[in-house]
Design an enzyme around this catalytic site. Structure first.
Site, mmCIF file in Angstrom:
data_model
loop_
_atom_site.group_PDB
_atom_site.id
_atom_site.type_symbol
_atom_site.label_atom_id
_atom_site.label_comp_id
_atom_site.label_asym_id
_atom_site.label_seq_id
_atom_site.Cartn_x
_atom_site.Cartn_y
_atom_site.Cartn_z
ATOM 1 N N LYS A 244 28.949 37.618 28.176
ATOM 2 C CA LYS A 244 28.868 36.257 28.718
ATOM 3 C C LYS A 244 27.480 35.650 28.511
ATOM 4 O O LYS A 244 26.504 36.342 28.230
ATOM 5 C CB LYS A 244 29.321 36.244 30.181
ATOM 6 C CG LYS A 244 30.864 36.364 30.232
ATOM 7 C CD LYS A 244 31.472 36.303 31.601
ATOM 8 C CE LYS A 244 33.009 36.401 31.454
ATOM 9 N NZ LYS A 244 33.682 36.658 32.727
ATOM 10 N N ARG B 231 35.863 45.053 32.725
ATOM 11 C CA ARG B 231 36.621 44.316 31.694
ATOM 12 C C ARG B 231 35.660 44.021 30.540
ATOM 13 O O ARG B 231 34.709 43.281 30.713
ATOM 14 C CB ARG B 231 37.165 43.020 32.318
ATOM 15 C CG ARG B 231 37.995 42.170 31.380
ATOM 16 C CD ARG B 231 38.426 40.884 32.072
ATOM 17 N NE ARG B 231 39.272 40.066 31.217
ATOM 18 C CZ ARG B 231 38.805 39.223 30.303
ATOM 19 N NH1 ARG B 231 37.507 39.076 30.141
ATOM 20 N NH2 ARG B 231 39.639 38.534 29.550
HETATM 21 N N1 HH2 Z 1 36.585 36.525 32.186
HETATM 22 C C1 HH2 Z 1 37.232 35.877 31.194
HETATM 23 C C2 HH2 Z 1 38.632 35.818 31.179
HETATM 24 N N2 HH2 Z 1 39.364 36.425 32.128
HETATM 25 N N3 HH2 Z 1 39.478 37.715 34.100
HETATM 26 C C3 HH2 Z 1 38.874 38.351 35.102
HETATM 27 N N4 HH2 Z 1 39.601 38.949 36.062
HETATM 28 N N5 HH2 Z 1 37.497 38.417 35.187
HETATM 29 C C4 HH2 Z 1 36.696 37.848 34.248
HETATM 30 O O1 HH2 Z 1 35.445 37.935 34.387
HETATM 31 C C5 HH2 Z 1 37.311 37.139 33.164
HETATM 32 C C6 HH2 Z 1 38.743 37.096 33.128
HETATM 33 C C7 HH2 Z 1 36.443 35.200 30.126
HETATM 34 O O2 HH2 Z 1 36.156 36.077 29.074
HETATM 35 P P1 HH2 Z 1 36.993 36.161 27.702
HETATM 36 O O3 HH2 Z 1 38.411 36.498 27.942
HETATM 37 O O4 HH2 Z 1 36.269 37.084 26.797
HETATM 38 O O5 HH2 Z 1 36.837 34.707 27.069
HETATM 39 P P2 HH2 Z 1 37.792 33.441 26.957
HETATM 40 O O6 HH2 Z 1 38.090 32.970 28.342
HETATM 41 O O7 HH2 Z 1 36.983 32.449 26.161
HETATM 42 O O8 HH2 Z 1 39.052 33.894 26.248
#
Ligand code: HH2
Length: 278
Positions: free
Chosen positions: A223, A258
């Site tokens: 992030k 995660r």
């Molecule tokens: N962060 C993201 C998405 N889902 N779910 C939980 N429970 N906790 C988190 O911190 C979280 C999440 C964002 O990260 P990412 O999936 O890599 O990116 P994007 O939302 O751009 O797909």
């Protein structure tokens, strides 16, 4: 409602669990477009499982700051073929990263077992009854605002107190629907309506949330705050910084991490755990 066996087995493990991120999106902040075809997603799933993932988190909508929602049909057409393909080949537990109950319902039907709801059951009134009815463990995350507006000057009078009160309220809402406490996973939502400094404070005081009595998840992977404190590193170079965030959260009680880079997390956490148990 009894806990599903796979979940009881996971919780009985005496080590942090690794949730590998599988974004089936064209626009996720760290890996958008890389696993957008079902073939590429399945291949990445194999890779994540071989690297040591305990759970794969399949998402069909980017919720990065300032992102727009994806229509239901589009989200379904992204995630369902991938869930079916993984389910046909791999044993790994799957979570569905969505705040839409219909996406969660069809994903569970296709073979997913966990609901990861970044809105903590707030955006869709059908989500809590679905989790209660199916017995699927549910991840409830704190977010201030929506992905569209959450990073526009987020402010708190009492950061940790407000997040804790929110998670307690959402936990109680889930309990009131009949979801058992061990099936409720709480997540302070790194990067969701937080400044860079807020994210550090949450990680440094992660044990604040232990009192809520539910397993805790942390999601700092790649992030923006990590890039910020490391001189502007781009997302693909943030895996080492991610490990520092994991270390602090895990030492302060996080049960599930995660991450994008499962191989790094697995090595790192294996050694951390060996040291802790010495
Ligand atoms: N962060 C993201 C998405 N889902 N779910 C939980 N429970 N906790 C988190 O911190 C979280 C999440 C964002 O990260 P990412 O999936 O890599 O990116 P994007 O939302 O751009 O797909």
């Amino acid at each position: 409602m009894t806990l599903p066996t796979f979940w009881r087995d996971l919780l009985n493990q005496d080590r942090p669990l690794i949730m590998g991120i599988l974004n089936v999106t064209p626009d996720s902040f760290a890996d958008g477009g890389r696993y957008f075809s079902p073939e590429a997603a399945l291949d990445h799933a194999r890779h994540l499982v071989a690297a040591g993932a305990d759970i794969l988190d399949v998402g069909g909508e980017s919720t990065r700051p300032f992102s727009d929602p994806v229509p239901l049909k589009e989200e379904l057409s992204r995630v369902l073929p991938v869930i079916r393909a993984i389910r046909a080949e791999l044993d790994v537990p799957l979570s569905i990263d969505t705040y839409k109950a219909e996406v969660a319902r069809q994903a569970l039907e296709a073979g997913a077992q966990i609901i990861n709801d970044i809105s903590a059951l707030r955006f869709d009134p059908d989500m809590a009854p679905l989790a209660a009815r199916t017995g699927a463990p549910v991840i409830l995350m704190h977010m201030k605002g929506t992905p569209k507006d959450m990073q526009t000057d987020p402010r708190y009078d009492d950061l940790l107190g407000e997040i804790k009160a929110f998670l307690k309220d959402r936990r109680d809402a889930a309990l009131a629907h009949g979801i058992p406490p061990e099936a409720i996973i709480l997540d302070p939502g790194i990067g969701f309506g937080k400044t860079f400094a807020h994210n550090l404070e949450i990680l440094n005081h992660f044990d604040t949330f232990l009192e809520l009595g539910c397993p805790l998840l942390v999601g700092p992977s790649r992030k923006a705050f990590i890039g910020h404190y490391l001189g502007g590193l781009p997302p693909e170079e943030r895996d080492i910084g991610t490990l520092a965030a994991l270390a602090m959260a895990v030492l302060k009680g996080a049960r599930i991490v995660r991450v994008h880079n499962v191989a790094y997390a697995a090595q790192f956490l294996t050694l951390l755990q060996a040291i802790r148990q010495a």
